[in-house]
Design a protein around this motif. Structure first.
Motif, PDB file in Angstrom:
ATOM      1  N   VAL A 133       0.859  -1.192   0.000  1.00  0.00           N
ATOM      2  CA  VAL A 133       0.000   0.000   0.000  1.00  0.00           C
ATOM      3  C   VAL A 133       0.897   1.245   0.000  1.00  0.00           C
ATOM      4  CG1 VAL A 133      -1.724   1.315   1.294  1.00  0.00           C
ATOM      5  CG2 VAL A 133      -1.857  -1.190   1.208  1.00  0.00           C
ATOM      6  N   PRO A 134       0.783   2.123  -1.005  1.00  0.00           N
ATOM      7  CA  PRO A 134       1.583   3.358  -1.009  1.00  0.00           C
ATOM      8  C   PRO A 134       1.254   4.194   0.219  1.00  0.00           C
ATOM      9  CG  PRO A 134       0.574   2.985  -3.162  1.00  0.00           C
ATOM     10  CD  PRO A 134      -0.043   1.998  -2.206  1.00  0.00           C
ATOM     11  N   THR A 135       2.283   4.524   0.999  1.00  0.00           N
ATOM     12  CA  THR A 135       2.089   5.162   2.304  1.00  0.00           C
ATOM     13  C   THR A 135       3.016   6.355   2.463  1.00  0.00           C
ATOM     14  OG1 THR A 135       1.549   2.997   3.239  1.00  0.00           O
ATOM     15  CG2 THR A 135       2.087   4.751   4.797  1.00  0.00           C
ATOM     16  N   PHE A 136       2.445   7.484   2.897  1.00  0.00           N
ATOM     17  CA  PHE A 136       3.247   8.639   3.284  1.00  0.00           C
ATOM     18  C   PHE A 136       3.454   8.529   4.793  1.00  0.00           C
ATOM     19  CE2 PHE A 136       3.738  13.039   4.802  1.00  0.00           C
ATOM     20  CZ  PHE A 136       4.874  13.378   4.085  1.00  0.00           C
ATOM     21  N   THR A 137       4.709   8.506   5.222  1.00  0.00           N
ATOM     22  CA  THR A 137       5.041   8.308   6.637  1.00  0.00           C
ATOM     23  C   THR A 137       5.942   9.432   7.124  1.00  0.00           C
ATOM     24  OG1 THR A 137       4.969   5.913   6.340  1.00  0.00           O
ATOM     25  CG2 THR A 137       6.068   6.724   8.317  1.00  0.00           C
ATOM     26  N   THR A 138       5.577   9.998   8.266  1.00  0.00           N
ATOM     27  CA  THR A 138       6.479  10.909   8.965  1.00  0.00           C
ATOM     28  C   THR A 138       6.627  10.406  10.393  1.00  0.00           C
ATOM     29  OG1 THR A 138       4.659  12.389   9.579  1.00  0.00           O
ATOM     30  CG2 THR A 138       5.899  12.959   7.594  1.00  0.00           C
ATOM     31  N   VAL A 139       7.795  10.621  10.957  1.00  0.00           N
ATOM     32  CA  VAL A 139       8.042  10.266  12.362  1.00  0.00           C
ATOM     33  C   VAL A 139       8.496  11.541  13.061  1.00  0.00           C
ATOM     34  CG1 VAL A 139       9.362   8.855  13.974  1.00  0.00           C
ATOM     35  CG2 VAL A 139       8.669   7.899  11.764  1.00  0.00           C
ATOM     36  N   TRP A 140       7.897  11.787  14.227  1.00  0.00           N
ATOM     37  CA  TRP A 140       8.165  13.002  14.982  1.00  0.00           C
ATOM     38  C   TRP A 140       8.696  12.646  16.360  1.00  0.00           C
ATOM     39  CZ3 TRP A 140       6.656  17.901  12.958  1.00  0.00           C
ATOM     40  CH2 TRP A 140       6.039  17.833  11.719  1.00  0.00           C
ATOM     41  N   GLU A 141       9.766  13.320  16.763  1.00  0.00           N
ATOM     42  CA  GLU A 141      10.266  13.199  18.133  1.00  0.00           C
ATOM     43  C   GLU A 141       9.503  14.214  18.975  1.00  0.00           C
ATOM     44  OE1 GLU A 141      14.360  14.229  20.354  1.00  0.00           O
ATOM     45  OE2 GLU A 141      14.546  12.845  18.641  1.00  0.00           O
ATOM     46  N   THR A 142       9.032  13.772  20.128  1.00  0.00           N
ATOM     47  CA  THR A 142       8.218  14.633  20.978  1.00  0.00           C
ATOM     48  C   THR A 142       9.070  15.352  22.025  1.00  0.00           C
ATOM     49  OG1 THR A 142       7.761  12.980  22.681  1.00  0.00           O
ATOM     50  CG2 THR A 142       6.331  12.960  20.723  1.00  0.00           C
ATOM     51  N   PRO A 143       8.532  16.379  22.667  1.00  0.00           N
ATOM     52  CA  PRO A 143       9.304  17.082  23.705  1.00  0.00           C
ATOM     53  C   PRO A 143       9.752  16.178  24.854  1.00  0.00           C
ATOM     54  CG  PRO A 143       7.427  18.414  23.057  1.00  0.00           C
ATOM     55  CD  PRO A 143       7.269  17.072  22.384  1.00  0.00           C
ATOM     56  N   GLU A 144       8.971  15.139  25.165  1.00  0.00           N
ATOM     57  CA  GLU A 144       9.345  14.238  26.263  1.00  0.00           C
ATOM     58  C   GLU A 144      10.227  13.076  25.803  1.00  0.00           C
ATOM     59  OE1 GLU A 144       6.274  13.085  28.998  1.00  0.00           O
ATOM     60  OE2 GLU A 144       5.253  15.020  28.799  1.00  0.00           O
ATOM     61  N   GLY A 145      10.652  13.080  24.535  1.00  0.00           N
ATOM     62  CA  GLY A 145      11.576  12.062  24.050  1.00  0.00           C
ATOM     63  C   GLY A 145      10.925  10.845  23.421  1.00  0.00           C
ATOM     64  N   GLY A 146       9.611  10.833  23.289  1.00  0.00           N
ATOM     65  CA  GLY A 146       8.939   9.721  22.608  1.00  0.00           C
ATOM     66  C   GLY A 146       8.928   9.933  21.100  1.00  0.00           C
ATOM     67  N   ASP A 147       8.336   9.008  20.397  1.00  0.00           N
ATOM     68  CA  ASP A 147       8.199   9.103  18.950  1.00  0.00           C
ATOM     69  C   ASP A 147       6.747   8.896  18.568  1.00  0.00           C
ATOM     70  OD1 ASP A 147      10.917   9.437  17.948  1.00  0.00           O
ATOM     71  OD2 ASP A 147      11.284   7.418  18.694  1.00  0.00           O
ATOM     72  N   ILE A 148       6.310   9.621  17.547  1.00  0.00           N
ATOM     73  CA  ILE A 148       4.985   9.425  16.967  1.00  0.00           C
ATOM     74  C   ILE A 148       5.166   9.268  15.467  1.00  0.00           C
ATOM     75  CG2 ILE A 148       2.721  10.438  16.498  1.00  0.00           C
ATOM     76  CD1 ILE A 148       2.947  11.914  19.171  1.00  0.00           C
ATOM     77  N   ALA A 149       4.656   8.165  14.930  1.00  0.00           N
ATOM     78  CA  ALA A 149       4.672   7.939  13.493  1.00  0.00           C
ATOM     79  C   ALA A 149       3.293   8.267  12.949  1.00  0.00           C
ATOM     80  CB  ALA A 149       5.027   6.487  13.187  1.00  0.00           C
ATOM     81  N   LEU A 150       3.264   9.042  11.885  1.00  0.00           N
ATOM     82  CA  LEU A 150       2.023   9.391  11.208  1.00  0.00           C
ATOM     83  C   LEU A 150       2.052   8.723   9.841  1.00  0.00           C
ATOM     84  CD1 LEU A 150      -0.607  11.073  11.015  1.00  0.00           C
ATOM     85  CD2 LEU A 150       0.806  12.928  10.073  1.00  0.00           C
ATOM     86  N   LYS A 151       1.080   7.848   9.593  1.00  0.00           N
ATOM     87  CA  LYS A 151       0.989   7.141   8.311  1.00  0.00           C
ATOM     88  C   LYS A 151      -0.318   7.523   7.646  1.00  0.00           C
ATOM     89  CE  LYS A 151       3.696   3.190   9.784  1.00  0.00           C
ATOM     90  NZ  LYS A 151       3.813   1.732   9.748  1.00  0.00           N
ATOM     91  N   GLU A 152      -0.241   7.840   6.349  1.00  0.00           N
ATOM     92  CA  GLU A 152      -1.417   8.216   5.585  1.00  0.00           C
ATOM     93  C   GLU A 152      -1.426   7.443   4.278  1.00  0.00           C
ATOM     94  OE1 GLU A 152      -2.130  12.642   5.730  1.00  0.00           O
ATOM     95  OE2 GLU A 152      -0.129  12.566   6.650  1.00  0.00           O
ATOM     96  N   ALA A 153      -2.575   6.834   3.967  1.00  0.00           N
ATOM     97  CA  ALA A 153      -2.677   6.039   2.745  1.00  0.00           C
ATOM     98  C   ALA A 153      -4.124   5.971   2.299  1.00  0.00           C
ATOM     99  CB  ALA A 153      -2.129   4.628   2.968  1.00  0.00           C
ATOM    100  N   THR A 154      -4.316   5.623   1.046  1.00  0.00           N
ATOM    101  CA  THR A 154      -5.664   5.409   0.516  1.00  0.00           C
ATOM    102  C   THR A 154      -5.812   3.938   0.173  1.00  0.00           C
ATOM    103  OG1 THR A 154      -4.942   5.951  -1.724  1.00  0.00           O
ATOM    104  CG2 THR A 154      -5.867   7.746  -0.417  1.00  0.00           C
ATOM    105  N   GLU A 155      -7.053   3.502   0.183  1.00  0.00           N
ATOM    106  CA  GLU A 155      -7.379   2.119  -0.173  1.00  0.00           C
ATOM    107  C   GLU A 155      -6.503   1.117   0.575  1.00  0.00           C
ATOM    108  OE1 GLU A 155      -7.400   1.792  -4.441  1.00  0.00           O
ATOM    109  OE2 GLU A 155      -8.510   3.666  -4.645  1.00  0.00           O
ATOM    110  N   VAL A 156      -6.510   1.232   1.891  1.00  0.00           N
ATOM    111  CA  VAL A 156      -5.682   0.368   2.728  1.00  0.00           C
ATOM    112  C   VAL A 156      -6.352  -0.984   2.935  1.00  0.00           C
ATOM    113  CG1 VAL A 156      -4.685   2.339   3.921  1.00  0.00           C
ATOM    114  CG2 VAL A 156      -6.641   1.173   4.925  1.00  0.00           C
TER     115      VAL A 156
END
Length: 191
Positions: free
Chosen positions: A96-119
């Motif tokens: 599935v074609p996926t746009f992914t970003t990963v963000w480091e948070t102020p408290e040192g955690g990580d959040i991955a954001l995945k966006e796709a169509t027709e999953v």
């Protein structure tokens, strides 16, 4: 008649005390090797964490939108301490074609954001780390399905809107995850 020639005999060299394999020699050798290892451990630097440089998530999102003709969302106005460290577009789980970003948070955690169509359901399952659905949560007027991975170490929010699916997941505390999804806005195309 001549006397047979005699070969002078010499005493064989004495074997080294250290080659005889006594317990005390073995202990001395182990002590010496231990000191060498301790010296190496003391002088070799150790890295407790790897700094990941920030990436241009907005630029990558705009380039992806131009390439695909679709729309994407990114958080806006998060403030200091929120650093995008990954921004990619490509085939994800089950192709599935996926746009992914990963963000480091102020408290040192990580959040991955995945966006796709027709999953596929497999794509969703892998995106939430095979977490179990535990109800829903409303953040910023949007309702997300809430998933919790085994052990509770990862919470995921999933929003299905039309044929587009958005997954925000990671090791960040849930309060940061809520702040993150509340800041999501549609990316405006490049001028």
């Amino acid at each position: 008649m001549t006397a047979p020639e005699t070969v002078p005999t010499t005493d064989a060299p004495r074997p080294s005390r250290y080659s005889m394999g006594s317990l005390s020699n073995m202990l001395r050798s182990l002590l010496f090797m231990g000191l060498l290892v301790a010296a190496l451990v003391a002088i070799v630097p150790r890295i407790s964490e790897v700094d990941r440089p920030a990436v241009d998530a907005l630029g990558k999102a705009r380039a992806t939108m131009t390439q695909t003709g679709g729309t994407l969302e990114l958080p806006q106005g998060l403030g200091d301490g929120w650093v995008p460290t990954v921004a990619t577009y490509g085939p994800g789980t089950e192709g599935v074609p996926t746009f992914t970003t990963v963000w480091e948070t102020p408290e040192g955690g990580d959040i991955a954001l995945k966006e796709a169509t027709e999953v596929t359901e497999g794509w969703v399952d892998r995106s939430v780390n095979d977490g179990a659905r535990e109800g829903s949560v409303t953040v910023g007027g949007r309702t997300f399905e809430r998933y919790v991975a085994r052990g509770g170490s990862q919470v995921s929010y999933v929003e299905r809107s039309g044929d587009t699916t958005l997954v925000a997941t990671g090791t960040a505390v849930e309060a940061e995850l809520k702040t993150f999804v509340a800041a999501l806005r549609e990316v405006t195309p490049a001028p």
